[in-house]
Each structure stands twice: as structure tokens, then as C-alpha cells.
Design a protein around this motif. Structure first.
Motif, mmCIF file in Angstrom:
data_model
loop_
_atom_site.group_PDB
_atom_site.id
_atom_site.type_symbol
_atom_site.label_atom_id
_atom_site.label_comp_id
_atom_site.label_asym_id
_atom_site.label_seq_id
_atom_site.Cartn_x
_atom_site.Cartn_y
_atom_site.Cartn_z
ATOM 1 N N ALA A 141 0.811 -1.219 0.000
ATOM 2 C CA ALA A 141 0.000 0.000 0.000
ATOM 3 C C ALA A 141 0.848 1.274 0.000
ATOM 4 C CB ALA A 141 -0.932 0.008 1.211
ATOM 5 N N LEU A 142 2.160 1.147 0.038
ATOM 6 C CA LEU A 142 3.039 2.312 0.192
ATOM 7 C C LEU A 142 2.918 3.266 -0.989
ATOM 8 C CD1 LEU A 142 5.247 3.381 2.158
ATOM 9 C CD2 LEU A 142 6.930 2.324 0.641
ATOM 10 N N ALA A 169 6.954 -1.485 -5.675
ATOM 11 C CA ALA A 169 6.013 -0.618 -4.948
ATOM 12 C C ALA A 169 5.046 -0.010 -5.956
ATOM 13 C CB ALA A 169 6.773 0.467 -4.186
ATOM 14 N N ARG A 170 4.012 -0.723 -6.269
ATOM 15 C CA ARG A 170 3.149 -0.378 -7.405
ATOM 16 C C ARG A 170 2.259 0.846 -7.162
ATOM 17 N NH1 ARG A 170 4.098 -4.189 -10.958
ATOM 18 N NH2 ARG A 170 4.713 -6.271 -10.267
ATOM 19 N N LYS A 171 2.191 1.303 -5.905
ATOM 20 C CA LYS A 171 1.392 2.492 -5.610
ATOM 21 C C LYS A 171 2.250 3.697 -5.239
ATOM 22 C CE LYS A 171 -2.758 -0.002 -4.133
ATOM 23 N NZ LYS A 171 -3.788 -0.155 -3.068
ATOM 24 N N LEU A 172 3.563 3.548 -5.332
ATOM 25 C CA LEU A 172 4.470 4.625 -4.924
ATOM 26 C C LEU A 172 4.405 5.795 -5.909
ATOM 27 C CD1 LEU A 172 6.689 5.432 -2.884
ATOM 28 C CD2 LEU A 172 8.360 4.453 -4.463
ATOM 29 N N ARG A 220 6.484 2.758 -11.895
ATOM 30 C CA ARG A 220 5.450 3.108 -12.860
ATOM 31 C C ARG A 220 4.635 4.349 -12.511
ATOM 32 N NH1 ARG A 220 2.111 -2.177 -13.189
ATOM 33 N NH2 ARG A 220 0.624 -0.687 -14.061
ATOM 34 N N LEU A 221 4.232 4.490 -11.257
ATOM 35 C CA LEU A 221 3.341 5.590 -10.888
ATOM 36 C C LEU A 221 4.081 6.776 -10.265
ATOM 37 C CD1 LEU A 221 0.237 3.713 -9.397
ATOM 38 C CD2 LEU A 221 0.614 4.530 -11.737
ATOM 39 N N LEU A 222 5.404 6.740 -10.253
ATOM 40 C CA LEU A 222 6.168 7.801 -9.592
ATOM 41 C C LEU A 222 5.861 9.151 -10.217
ATOM 42 C CD1 LEU A 222 8.261 8.167 -7.354
ATOM 43 C CD2 LEU A 222 10.047 8.001 -9.089
ATOM 44 N N ASP A 223 5.486 10.106 -9.359
ATOM 45 C CA ASP A 223 5.086 11.434 -9.820
ATOM 46 C C ASP A 223 6.037 12.523 -9.311
ATOM 47 O OD1 ASP A 223 3.122 13.355 -10.979
ATOM 48 O OD2 ASP A 223 2.830 13.900 -8.877
ATOM 49 N N LYS A 224 6.519 12.374 -8.070
ATOM 50 C CA LYS A 224 7.423 13.355 -7.481
ATOM 51 C C LYS A 224 8.665 12.642 -6.971
ATOM 52 C CE LYS A 224 3.704 16.473 -6.052
ATOM 53 N NZ LYS A 224 3.060 17.179 -4.906
ATOM 54 N N LEU A 225 9.842 13.141 -7.387
ATOM 55 C CA LEU A 225 11.104 12.522 -6.998
ATOM 56 C C LEU A 225 12.082 13.583 -6.529
ATOM 57 C CD1 LEU A 225 13.113 10.148 -6.867
ATOM 58 C CD2 LEU A 225 13.630 10.569 -9.282
ATOM 59 N N LYS A 226 12.573 13.414 -5.311
ATOM 60 C CA LYS A 226 13.657 14.233 -4.769
ATOM 61 C C LYS A 226 14.822 13.295 -4.525
ATOM 62 C CE LYS A 226 10.458 17.404 -2.401
ATOM 63 N NZ LYS A 226 9.234 16.629 -2.652
#
Length: 260
Positions: free
Chosen positions: A77-78, A139-142, A170-176
Motif C-alpha cells: 500500500a506504500l 512498490a506499485r502504488k508509490l 510506474r506511478l512515480l510522480d514526485k522525486l527528490k
């Protein structure tokens, strides 16, 4: 230390419906035994959606990163992860540093920093980074990731491997992504950014590459690659730590904001 973190891990095991966890454990002499106990506890937190682990300045070694990665693989769920592992001996010897800041665990108790006793690594840089990126791709919801691997001597190969893995979340939207002081040369930096540019459609990318010996010409090459991300995704893209830009500005050559 490991004993204190093991006690905390036992308490986490009792929290069957835990959805958010913030552990602030910088410079607490946490090693591989403590990380394994935490990993085992997190594997049971199946409802966890938000996780923040601040483990900077601990002698975790590459085996510690593998243990953390095993836990991340088991969190279906992460969606928000903050993982701070600056100067933890993941790819080179730990450099002892002290901070005047208080070291507070935001859960149940306080832990006191101890002396550093780094263990001999059991995994190569490549295998440890591969374990991490493999876990992140599972982590498919990350969607939101903050990752600080500064001062770990990852090198060009580690940077490229990291970029390849992150591009597949796949779903990564914000990356720092904080990779300062990692012996990443121009080839490694361009490989990293090239992989990120080909990956997920990001709305925000913040990249720190300071103290890697890169020069202004390298910055220009990296910015050219990042321009593809800005054009394609109308993303906010900020590049820090390289010569020739405005390190603390939201505009300018290195910190450009694309219009949507």
C-alpha cells in the motif's frame, strides 16, 4: 543502537493497522542487526501508506540497505516514502561526523548516539543498489519518493543502476534525489539523468549532484537531458550543486520551472 531499535520494532509489530510511520534515528549507532529487526517488523505493516526513515550517519553498510529493501518489497500500500541514508557506508567507508542537532525518535522514546562500529560489508555496491531499486519497482502504488544517498561512494555504476531502477517505478510522480559526494563522474551523471528522462512521467524532479567533481560543461549536458522531461511532462525540474547555476533559486539555468 541495535538493542533500542529492536525494542521499537517489537512495538511496531503490535500495531496491526499502522498506516503512517516516521522514524528519526540519525547517528544512533544503528547497524545491521537493528535494521534486520526493523525490516522484519515492517514486513507485517501491510496497511502502511506513508513511511519516513531517517537513518543518516549510521554504520548500516550494504547489508543494511539490503535489509531495508526487503521490507519495502513487502509494503503493497506504500505511496509516499522518505528514505534518508546519507553517509551510511553503503558503497565506501563511513565517515564519522557529528551534529549539534538533537537526535529524536518520533515514536516512543529517545535513543542516544553511540560510537560508530562499521561492519565489513557482505554485499557489493551493485547488489545493494539493485536490491533497493528492485524493491522500489515492486512498490506499485508509490507516487512520492525522497531518497538521500549522499556521501556513500556509489560511483558512476551505482548512479546508473539507480537511474535505471527509478525509471521503472510506474506511478512515480514526485522525486527528490540527493546524491552529493558520491564519486559520480560525468558519464555516471549523464547516464543517471538519461534513465530518469526516459522513465515515469514526473510532475516534479529535484536532483542534488554537488561535490562529485562535475564541472560547468557537465551541467550543460545534464540540463539538456532534463529539458526533455520539462517539455514532455510540463514538470518542475530543479538541479542543485553543480557549477554555473543558481543553487537556491526556482529559476535560472539550473532550476527551471516549466509552464503547463
Amino acid at each position: 543502537g541495535d538493542e533500542g531499535l529492536t525494542s521499537i520494532a517489537q512495538e511496531i509489530c503490535k500495531m496491526r493497522h499502522l498506516t503512517s510511520l516516521h522514524l528519526q534515528l540519525e547517528a544512533n549507532n544503528v547497524g545491521q542487526d537493528g535494521l534486520q529487526a526493523l525490516s522484519d517488523a515492517l514486513c507485517k505493516a501491510q496497511q502502511l501508506t506513508h513511511l519516513s526513515l531517517k537513518l543518516d550517519l549510521n554504520p548500516l553498510g550494504r547489508s543494511g540497505l539490503v535489509a531495508i529493501s526487503a521490507a519495502l518489497r513487502s509494503l503493497p500500500a506504500l505511496n509516499t516514502l522518505e528514505l534518508r541514508l546519507e553517509n551510511c557506508g553503503l558503497g565506501s567507508k563511513l565517515r564519522i561526523r557529528r551534529s549539534a542537532a538533537s537526535r529524536r525518535l518520533l515514536l516512543t522514546s529517545y535513543l542516544c548516539p553511540g560510537s560508530y562500529k562499521p561492519s565489513a560489508p557482505k554485499h557489493s555496491e551493485a547488489s545493494a543498489i539493485q536490491a533497493l531499486v528492485s524493491a522500489l519497482t515492486k512498490a506499485r502504488k508509490l507516487t512520492d519518493l525522497t531518497l538521500n544517498l549522499g556521501s556513500n561512494g556509489l560511483g558512476a555504476d551505482g548512479a546508473e543502476e539507480l537511474g535505471k531502477g527509478l525509471s521503472q517505478v510506474r506511478l512515480l510522480d514526485k522525486l527528490k534525489l540527493y546524491l552529493s559526494e558520491n564519486n559520480i563522474n560525468a558519464e555516471g551523471a549523464t547516464a543517471l539523468v538519461g534513465q530518469l528522462a526516459q522513465g515515469s512521467r514526473l510532475s516534479e524532479l529535484i536532483l542534488h549532484l554537488g561535490a562529485n567533481g562535475l564541472v560547468a560543461a557537465d551541467r550543460e549536458s545534464i540540463e539538456a537531458q532534463l529539458a526533455d522531461v520539462k517539455r514532455r511532462d510540463s514538470a518542475v525540474v530543479k538541479l542543485f550543486g553543480l557549477p554555473g547555476g543558481h543553487a537556491n533559486s526556482g529559476s535560472g539555468p539550473g532550476c527551471a520551472r516549466a509552464s503547463s
